[in-house]
Design a protein around this motif. Structure first.
Motif, mmCIF file in Angstrom:
data_model
loop_
_atom_site.group_PDB
_atom_site.id
_atom_site.type_symbol
_atom_site.label_atom_id
_atom_site.label_comp_id
_atom_site.label_asym_id
_atom_site.label_seq_id
_atom_site.Cartn_x
_atom_site.Cartn_y
_atom_site.Cartn_z
ATOM 1 N N LEU A 1 3.052 10.887 8.670
ATOM 2 C CA LEU A 1 1.930 10.231 7.996
ATOM 3 C C LEU A 1 2.394 8.993 7.250
ATOM 4 O O LEU A 1 1.682 7.970 7.205
ATOM 5 N N GLY A 2 3.598 9.046 6.675
ATOM 6 C CA GLY A 2 4.132 7.874 5.994
ATOM 7 C C GLY A 2 4.393 6.727 6.952
ATOM 8 O O GLY A 2 4.118 5.560 6.634
ATOM 9 N N TYR A 3 4.926 7.050 8.137
ATOM 10 C CA TYR A 3 5.155 6.013 9.140
ATOM 11 C C TYR A 3 3.830 5.393 9.582
ATOM 12 O O TYR A 3 3.712 4.169 9.712
ATOM 13 N N LEU A 4 2.812 6.246 9.778
ATOM 14 C CA LEU A 4 1.501 5.743 10.200
ATOM 15 C C LEU A 4 0.884 4.867 9.113
ATOM 16 O O LEU A 4 0.283 3.817 9.408
ATOM 17 N N ALA A 5 1.033 5.255 7.852
ATOM 18 C CA ALA A 5 0.490 4.449 6.756
ATOM 19 C C ALA A 5 1.171 3.085 6.701
ATOM 20 O O ALA A 5 0.510 2.050 6.504
ATOM 21 N N GLY A 6 2.492 3.066 6.901
ATOM 22 C CA GLY A 6 3.195 1.790 6.931
ATOM 23 C C GLY A 6 2.770 0.935 8.105
ATOM 24 O O GLY A 6 2.667 -0.299 7.987
ATOM 25 N N LEU A 7 2.518 1.576 9.246
ATOM 26 C CA LEU A 7 2.067 0.851 10.430
ATOM 27 C C LEU A 7 0.701 0.228 10.189
ATOM 28 O O LEU A 7 0.462 -0.951 10.524
ATOM 29 N N CYS A 8 -0.215 0.988 9.584
ATOM 30 C CA CYS A 8 -1.545 0.457 9.284
ATOM 31 C C CYS A 8 -1.466 -0.701 8.294
ATOM 32 O O CYS A 8 -2.207 -1.696 8.408
ATOM 33 N N ASP A 9 -0.574 -0.590 7.347
ATOM 34 C CA ASP A 9 -0.414 -1.655 6.355
ATOM 35 C C ASP A 9 0.059 -2.945 7.020
ATOM 36 O O ASP A 9 -0.417 -4.040 6.694
ATOM 37 N N SER A 10 0.991 -2.804 7.996
ATOM 38 C CA SER A 10 1.492 -4.003 8.687
ATOM 39 C C SER A 10 0.441 -4.621 9.604
ATOM 40 O O SER A 10 0.474 -5.821 9.862
ATOM 41 N N LEU A 11 -0.504 -3.792 10.072
ATOM 42 C CA LEU A 11 -1.567 -4.297 10.952
ATOM 43 C C LEU A 11 -2.819 -4.690 10.193
ATOM 44 O O LEU A 11 -3.801 -5.129 10.797
ATOM 45 N N GLY A 12 -2.809 -4.504 8.876
ATOM 46 C CA GLY A 12 -3.969 -4.855 8.073
ATOM 47 C C GLY A 12 -5.105 -3.860 8.223
ATOM 48 O O GLY A 12 -6.279 -4.235 8.081
ATOM 49 N N LEU A 13 -4.806 -2.608 8.498
ATOM 50 C CA LEU A 13 -5.812 -1.576 8.700
ATOM 51 C C LEU A 13 -5.856 -0.631 7.507
ATOM 52 O O LEU A 13 -4.897 -0.519 6.747
ATOM 53 N N GLN A 14 -6.986 0.061 7.377
ATOM 54 C CA GLN A 14 -7.128 1.049 6.323
ATOM 55 C C GLN A 14 -6.241 2.253 6.656
ATOM 56 O O GLN A 14 -6.350 2.835 7.732
ATOM 57 N N PRO A 15 -5.330 2.663 5.793
ATOM 58 C CA PRO A 15 -4.425 3.781 6.110
ATOM 59 C C PRO A 15 -5.164 5.112 6.107
ATOM 60 O O PRO A 15 -6.254 5.229 5.539
#
Length: 432
Positions: A54-68
């Protein structure tokens, strides 16, 4: 009102777990898939901390400008470059599913593949899934890609779809599946069929994780079984009276075997239990597909039953052998403990007999000492009387001779001393 309890429209207090339990039915909604499409499914296994996914996914969303995703989420979807990506958390793995729609059915963008490759864990299941509009297109693609000698194929749901695969690993470790669907199937129905076969492949691989462990367990169980057989053979009494097994040594060795067996059970019980659960899920997904054979090809259910079932039987056998060995060790321990207890009882009885004999000897010795004590005490008393009478003779002439008086007094003194000794002995016995 306590936290987590709510009054639901005046009909009473809601159970604190009701919302979570109700949400469980909606925790993994099916992703709609339109035909034609191409799906890349990657199940990543081995992440030590589930929160790392979940932490990796949250970081990925942050880099893509998406809501985590929300904390504790078990499924999350987002879109990037025309592809829909679903992240999903299972008990011991996380799964990434990329759906690329279109006539060309191009593979996932290399950048998307890199995003998945950076997720925690290692690939336990990789599926390259093609969805074709119509059965003819799917069959043509299958014949062009697979060797007919190893092909597995079946019609699903009374002719609503067809599935083709050989379940062999490709160059990148992927399993290729080709699905042909009828024109009137809606995307949600197609998504259900796709998800069913993604589950089959994922759960199949998770179930097979127990197979290497089962093989190691069988080897170790065989060695322990032989040690136990040799040990229990020593329980049989030897015909030679001069030979006797060392019960303490046998019990120590038996305890060592018991510890190894329990350690083996502790290391493998969860894995074997998980394998049973995953295998049951594979069987459920196959049953839901309602397969019928296509020509002379094996169905998915027949293929899994012929290949996967023996592996699961091996795991079941390993678990059963462990349990049987554990029970045998327990029975052997009971037998040996009973034997040791019998030997101890025999030793105790021998010790009691020895103590009884020693007590008898002590009693006789005591009686002898008491007799000597009576004689000694009487001797001193009579001596005192003799000295007294001799002195009186010199003062008062004409009295009987002291020797005569002592002779008459001796029985009386002996009797008095003996009675005194017996009375003192009784008093001591009463006090104790």
């Amino acid at each position: 009102m306590p936290d987590g309890l709510q009054d639901t429209a005046g009909i009473g207090v809601m159970h604190p777990a009701r919302q979570r339990l109700a949400d469980e039915l909606h925790a993994r909604p099916t992703m709609a898939v339109a035909a034609p499409s191409r799906i890349l499914h990657v199940a990543r296994h081995g992440a030590v901390d589930p929160a790392a996914d979940l932490g990796y996914l949250a970081g990925l969303c942050d880099s893509l400008g998406l809501q985590p995703p929300k904390a504790g989420a078990r499924q999350f979807r987002f879109s990037i470059e025309g592809a829909t990506i679903k992240w999903e958390r299972y008990t011991e793995c996380c799964a990434w599913t990329v759906v690329v729609p279109g006539v060309g059915m191009s593979a996932a963008d290399p950048r998307i593949r890199d995003l998945i490759a950076g997720a925690p864990g290692t690939n336990i299941a990789v599926v390259d899934f093609e969805v074709h509009q119509g059965m003819v297109a799917a069959e043509a693609a299958a014949m062009a890609h697979f060797d007919p000698a190893t092909l597995v194929a079946s019609t699903l749901g009374e002719g609503r779809a067809e599935i083709w695969s050989d379940f062999r690993l490709g160059a990148e470790g992927e399993v290729k599946l080709i699905l042909g669907v009828r024109d009137d199937l809606v995307p949600r129905t197609i998504g259900n069929v796709v998800q069913r076969f993604l589950d089959i492949e994922t759960y199949r691989m998770l179930a097979l994780l127990a197979l290497p462990l089962a093989q190691r367990v069988n080897q170790r169980t065989t060695a322990l079984d032989r040690r136990l057989a040799e040990l229990t053979g020593a329980f049989i009494p030897s015909k030679s009276e001069g030979e006797r097994a060392d019960d303490a040594g046998l019990l120590t060795e038996l305890g060592s075997i018991a510890a190894e067996v329990e350690n083996l059970v502790a290391e493998s019980a969860w894995r074997f239990g998980a394998a049973r659960a995953y295998y049951a899920l594979v069987e459920d997904r196959i049953a839901e597909s309602r397969e019928t054979a296509i020509g002379g090809f094996e169905t998915v259910g027949y293929f899994m039953n012929r290949r996967l079932t023996p592996a699961m039987r091996t795991c079941e056998s390993a678990a059963a052998r462990q349990e049987s060995l554990s029970q045998r060790v327990a029975r052997s321990s009971q037998i040996l403990r009973a034997r040791v207890e019998i030997a101890l009882q025999a030793q105790n009885q021998e010790l009691l007999r020895s103590m009884e004999k020693r007590a008898g000897l002590q009693l006789r010795l005591q009686e002898t000492v008491e007799g000597l004590s009576v004689v000694v005490i009487s001797y001193y008393v009579v001596g005192l009387i003799s000295y007294f009478l001799k002195g009186v003779e010199e003062v008062v002439p004409g009295l009987p001779h002291a020797t005569q008086v002592v002779a008459f007094a001796l029985p009386l003194v002996l009797g008095a001393v003996w009675m005194g000794m017996r009375r003192m002995k009784r008093r001591l016995l009463r006090e104790h």
